[in-house]
Scaffold this active site. Structure first.
Site, PDB file in Angstrom:
ATOM      1  N   HIS A 103       1.028  -1.273  -0.131  1.00  0.00           N
ATOM      2  CA  HIS A 103      -0.062   0.038   0.139  1.00  0.00           C
ATOM      3  C   HIS A 103       0.681   1.247  -0.142  1.00  0.00           C
ATOM      4  CE1 HIS A 103       0.733  -0.805   4.359  1.00  0.00           C
ATOM      5  NE2 HIS A 103       0.503   0.239   4.625  1.00  0.00           N
ATOM      6  N   HIS A 105       1.442   3.797   1.981  1.00  0.00           N
ATOM      7  CA  HIS A 105       2.336   4.355   3.200  1.00  0.00           C
ATOM      8  C   HIS A 105       3.826   4.584   3.148  1.00  0.00           C
ATOM      9  CE1 HIS A 105      -1.651   3.746   5.745  1.00  0.00           C
ATOM     10  NE2 HIS A 105      -1.685   4.686   5.076  1.00  0.00           N
ATOM     11  N   ASP A 107       6.545   3.976   5.087  1.00  0.00           N
ATOM     12  CA  ASP A 107       7.019   3.030   5.626  1.00  0.00           C
ATOM     13  C   ASP A 107       7.149   1.827   4.604  1.00  0.00           C
ATOM     14  OD1 ASP A 107       4.355   2.780   6.648  1.00  0.00           O
ATOM     15  OD2 ASP A 107       5.181   1.610   8.165  1.00  0.00           O
ATOM     16  N   HIS A 108       6.356   1.725   3.634  1.00  0.00           N
ATOM     17  CA  HIS A 108       6.371   0.623   2.563  1.00  0.00           C
ATOM     18  C   HIS A 108       7.044   1.047   1.531  1.00  0.00           C
ATOM     19  CE1 HIS A 108       3.837  -1.846   5.351  1.00  0.00           C
ATOM     20  NE2 HIS A 108       3.703  -0.844   6.023  1.00  0.00           N
TER      21      HIS A 108
END
Length: 312
Positions: A103, A105, A107-108
């Site tokens: 997804h 966000h 931190d991904h």
């Protein structure tokens, strides 16, 4: 920023209000190795972004058994993670052919520029649901294969609108992203949709969960069942409180209350004010919205004040 995507999704949540709790919680987390072979097909590389809401850091997974493998998620964009990826691939004489993002966000997705910098061919190998320019789409049920691994995409919105999970068919396992964590529970954008997603993931019948944060989940079905039970318990708690309020009001008077008043009934009046405003009220509002979707509660707005009441 250690909070990563959770800071983005919970803009109203002041994490300072939970510092004591979160520090204690984090101190109890099991230590995860920076690089660990979890199964013959799955290699985990930690994102080096440990924090209050990212737990031990974002898990990125290199999947496959051959020379050309795929990676799921890219952590937060810290150089230490990029260095670990470089060392991991070099030491094993393997390369990456696909990059899957669970997804949007940060931190991904933050490590995408580093991957393209180190391996320019990956500029045409980034896959994501609701893709950005230059990325390829991921659709429900889409199949991807590398040597030793067959990946099936499962759309699972609720934590975010574009969230994808991935079933590893050879292991009857699932990369759960942020929908199911190794420890604790995930933040959500839309509670009703998230609970539908949990049921959908449970129906896949996978045994093992590889979460985006935290340790491997050995019994994914049990973990999801526990998560659903907790959310359902919160709904019942809210409805019971509205029922008590209705009984205490004079006959014929609408027993409607603000979110703050409902929190007084459920949690008491001695809750820290910052915790109340920055965490409990947004969460209670989300529970009420879900119950409204289910036809169990409704609200009215008088003089700019929203109050909620039970329909059943």
């Amino acid at each position: 920023m250690g909070e990563g995507g959770y800071r983005q999704i919970n803009k109203t949540l002041n994490v300072c209000a939970f510092d004591d709790y979160l520090v204690t919680q984090q101190s109890r987390l099991p230590k995860l190795l920076d690089i660990e072979q979890l199964s013959p097909r799955v290699l985990r590389v930690l994102g080096q972004n440990a924090g209050k809401f990212t737990l031990q850091g974002t898990n990125t997974y290199i999947v496959g058994t051959g020379q050309h493998r795929l990676i799921i998620d890219t952590a937060q964009g810290y150089r230490e993670w990029a260095d670990l990826i470089d060392v991991t691939l070099s030491n094993r004489s393997i390369s990456l052919s696909h990059v899957f993002l669970t997804h949007w966000h940060g931190d991904h997705t933050g490590g995408v520029p580093d991957l393209i910098r180190m391996y320019p061919h990956l500029a045409d190998g980034i896959y994501k649901n609701s893709p950005e320019q230059g990325q390829h789409p991921i659709e429900e049920g889409q199949i991807f294969k590398v040597e030793g691994a067959t990946i099936r995409a499962v759309h699972g919105p609720g934590h975010s609108h574009d969230h994808m999970c991935f079933v590893l068919e050879e292991e009857n396992a699932m990369f759960t992203g942020d929908n199911v964590l190794g420890h604790g529970t995930s933040a959500v954008e839309q509670l009703g949709l998230y609970m539908d997603t949990l049921r959908k993931l449970q129906a896949q019948g996978c045994r093992t969960g590889y979460p985006a944060h935290g340790a491997v989940i050995p019994d994914l079905n049990l973990k999801i069942a526990t998560e659903l039970a907790q959310k359902t318990r919160r709904e019942k708690q809210c409805l019971a409180a509205l029922g008590r309020i209705r009984k205490e009001r004079p006959t014929g008077q609408l027993a409607s209350v603000t979110v703050g008043e409902l929190i007084d009934v459920v949690h008491g009046t001695r809750v820290n004010e910052e915790v109340r405003k920055m965490a409990l009220e947004p969460f209670m509002e989300e529970v009420l919205r879900k119950l409204a979707e289910d036809g169990k509660v409704a609200f009215r707005v008088r003089k700019g004040v929203k109050t909620w009441f039970a329909l059943t």
